[in-house]
Design a protein around this motif. Structure first.
Motif, PDB file in Angstrom:
ATOM      1  N   LEU A   1       0.834  -1.205   0.000  1.00 49.93           N
ATOM      2  CA  LEU A   1       0.000   0.000   0.000  1.00 49.93           C
ATOM      3  C   LEU A   1       0.865   1.250   0.000  1.00 49.93           C
ATOM      4  O   LEU A   1       0.569   2.225  -0.691  1.00 49.93           O
ATOM      5  CB  LEU A   1      -0.927   0.015   1.218  1.00 49.93           C
ATOM      6  N   GLY A   2       1.951   1.242   0.781  1.00 45.92           N
ATOM      7  CA  GLY A   2       2.854   2.382   0.832  1.00 45.92           C
ATOM      8  C   GLY A   2       3.527   2.649  -0.496  1.00 45.92           C
ATOM      9  O   GLY A   2       3.648   3.800  -0.931  1.00 45.92           O
ATOM     10  N   ILE A   3       3.964   1.586  -1.179  1.00 44.97           N
ATOM     11  CA  ILE A   3       4.611   1.740  -2.479  1.00 44.97           C
ATOM     12  C   ILE A   3       3.618   2.297  -3.504  1.00 44.97           C
ATOM     13  O   ILE A   3       3.929   3.221  -4.255  1.00 44.97           O
ATOM     14  CB  ILE A   3       5.200   0.393  -2.945  1.00 44.97           C
TER      15      ILE A   3
ATOM     16  N   VAL B   1       2.733   3.888   7.793  1.00 47.52           N
ATOM     17  CA  VAL B   1       3.429   4.236   6.556  1.00 47.52           C
ATOM     18  C   VAL B   1       3.807   5.704   6.630  1.00 47.52           C
ATOM     19  O   VAL B   1       2.985   6.544   6.990  1.00 47.52           O
ATOM     20  CB  VAL B   1       2.509   3.992   5.329  1.00 47.52           C
ATOM     21  N   VAL B   2       5.056   6.015   6.301  1.00 51.09           N
ATOM     22  CA  VAL B   2       5.534   7.406   6.317  1.00 51.09           C
ATOM     23  C   VAL B   2       5.910   7.801   4.891  1.00 51.09           C
ATOM     24  O   VAL B   2       6.699   7.110   4.238  1.00 51.09           O
ATOM     25  CB  VAL B   2       6.739   7.576   7.262  1.00 51.09           C
ATOM     26  N   LEU B   3       5.332   8.910   4.424  1.00 54.19           N
ATOM     27  CA  LEU B   3       5.593   9.432   3.081  1.00 54.19           C
ATOM     28  C   LEU B   3       6.175  10.837   3.168  1.00 54.19           C
ATOM     29  O   LEU B   3       5.847  11.596   4.077  1.00 54.19           O
ATOM     30  CB  LEU B   3       4.305   9.479   2.258  1.00 54.19           C
ATOM     31  N   TYR B   4       7.020  11.179   2.185  1.00 57.05           N
ATOM     32  CA  TYR B   4       7.630  12.508   2.129  1.00 57.05           C
ATOM     33  C   TYR B   4       7.567  13.035   0.700  1.00 57.05           C
ATOM     34  O   TYR B   4       7.896  12.330  -0.251  1.00 57.05           O
ATOM     35  CB  TYR B   4       9.090  12.442   2.580  1.00 57.05           C
ATOM     36  N   ARG B   5       7.126  14.282   0.564  1.00 55.49           N
ATOM     37  CA  ARG B   5       7.167  14.991  -0.714  1.00 55.49           C
ATOM     38  C   ARG B   5       7.468  16.452  -0.423  1.00 55.49           C
ATOM     39  O   ARG B   5       6.690  17.134   0.240  1.00 55.49           O
ATOM     40  CB  ARG B   5       5.846  14.867  -1.470  1.00 55.49           C
TER      41      ARG B   5
END
Length: 135
Positions: A78-80, A98-102
């Motif tokens: 799911l994170g990918i 899940v940790v996301l960065y933009r």
């Protein structure tokens, strides 16, 4: 997979974000102190959830997402998928978080350690932080 995009050991390139392992470790440290912004439930990834995650990334740059127990999909997959759809970088997946960065292009709030473009050389005897360089 995350490792198929690497250019050299420790440097990952995903979308237009080139991130070293040092940058990733720095973001992991920042992510420890934040609470999950979104929760992913049994409906899994919907276009509305992707839009909400994209808006949260625009506002915060670094977000944590909680995958609930009633979501039967693998949190890493799911994170990918979410990172691809939001054009962000997957920082880490721990358990069901899940940790996301933009980075924000106009007004970045988080400055990564590798982003310092002007590295000043320290002259002999000049104080740099708490350290003095010896001759």
């Amino acid at each position: 997979m995350l490792n198929k995009d690497f250019q050299q050991p420790g440097v990952y390139k995903k979308e237009n974000i080139c991130m070293t392992t040092k940058d990733r470790a720095y973001l992991k440290g920042l992510a420890m102190n934040i609470d999950p912004v979104l929760s992913l439930g049994k409906s899994s990834l919907t276009p509305e959830f992707v839009a909400a995650a994209s808006e949260a990334l625009e506002a915060r740059e670094l977000i944590k997402i909680n995958v609930l127990k009633n979501c039967f999909d693998d949190p890493k997959e799911l994170g990918i998928t979410l990172a691809e759809r939001t054009r962000s970088t997957l920082v880490q997946v721990i358990g069901r978080k899940v940790v996301l960065y933009r980075p924000n292009r106009e007004n970045p709030k988080i400055v990564l350690p590798g982003d310092t473009k002007k590295k000043q050389s320290v002259k002999a005897g000049e104080v740099h932080g708490n350290l003095k360089r010896r001759k």
